[in-house]
Write an enzyme that holds these catalytic residues in place. Sequence first.
Site, PDB file in Angstrom:
ATOM      1  CE  LYS A  96     -56.125 -53.085 -22.329  1.00 34.85           C
ATOM      2  NZ  LYS A  96     -55.681 -53.997 -23.400  1.00 34.85           N
TER       3      LYS A  96
ATOM      4  CB  SER B 165     -63.399 -50.191 -21.684  1.00 31.70           C
ATOM      5  OG  SER B 165     -63.145 -48.985 -22.393  1.00 31.70           O
TER       6      SER B 165
END
Length: 317
Positions: free
Chosen positions: A51, A302
């Site tokens: 992110k 991720s």
Amino acid sequence: MELVTIDDIRAAADRISGAVVRTPLLPCPWADADRPLWLKPENLQPIGAFKLRGAQNAIARLDERSRSRGVVAYSSGNHAQAVAYAARTFGIPAHIVMPDVTPQVKIDNTRGYGAEVVLVSIAERESAALELVEKLGAVLVPPFDHPDVIAGQGTIGLEIAEDLPGVELVLVPVSGGGLSSGIATAVKTLCPGARVVGVEPELAGDARESLRAGTLVDWPIERRARTIADGLRSQLSDLTFAHLRAYLDDIVTVSEDEIRTAMGVLATKGRLVAEPSGAVGLAAYLSRVGDLPRGRTVIVVSGGNVAPSLLADVLGA
């Protein structure tokens, strides 16, 4: 609707260079011989998740006057940490709205980066963030529904294409769709022969259902919140849905037990700590063999912001 382009992603890569880690492709000698496997370990970013790329790009794109007013974000954890971290690098205030069911490790990390954390019920996080924007005059940095965020996440796909131009399959987690939109745009543009397949939990399979229906399908938050993968509980936006319809080849789903197994494999064979959301790609690789094309495969891990108690439970199972 105007989609993010490879030029936008290349510009984002230049913009965030030096602020994020260019993660390597890690070969997996334990993988199937006819499905050579590499891991893209975004859990190695400073905030423990991909992110940071989107948050850094979005804040960097703001003009000085807008940036000085500070930023607001809403997130279950990783986007929260990313915005807090990026805001600190620019020396601006950040207010982050987080669900009160967020793992404590993510709340603590967000506060540790200097942000003001506001805890609300999971159904109120977006409305509470909009109220803060109005009250503070700050700028909202959405978790996925913004071209600059999508372009930032797309730098992962750009790196995959540069480091493994012969890639044949990329497996990427799907939630709100910012990550999968950006990666699919980059990979399909630069490696048109490759397939990009999204992965989401069976208990939060709204994106898969939406793609098959050809229109956005709404799953109540209570339904999506059942999955252990707390980072994959969001729904697609109109913008991300448009990207996935244009570039994503398919979405497969995985069970809760398969996610937990994949976390263990990543820890013991890949030597990587992954949160449940970060393990879904490997879960698909291990359990959906007949549903996936064979060949050179990259899995995007991720994030790795997992509660120690959950990790201990998974490894002790």
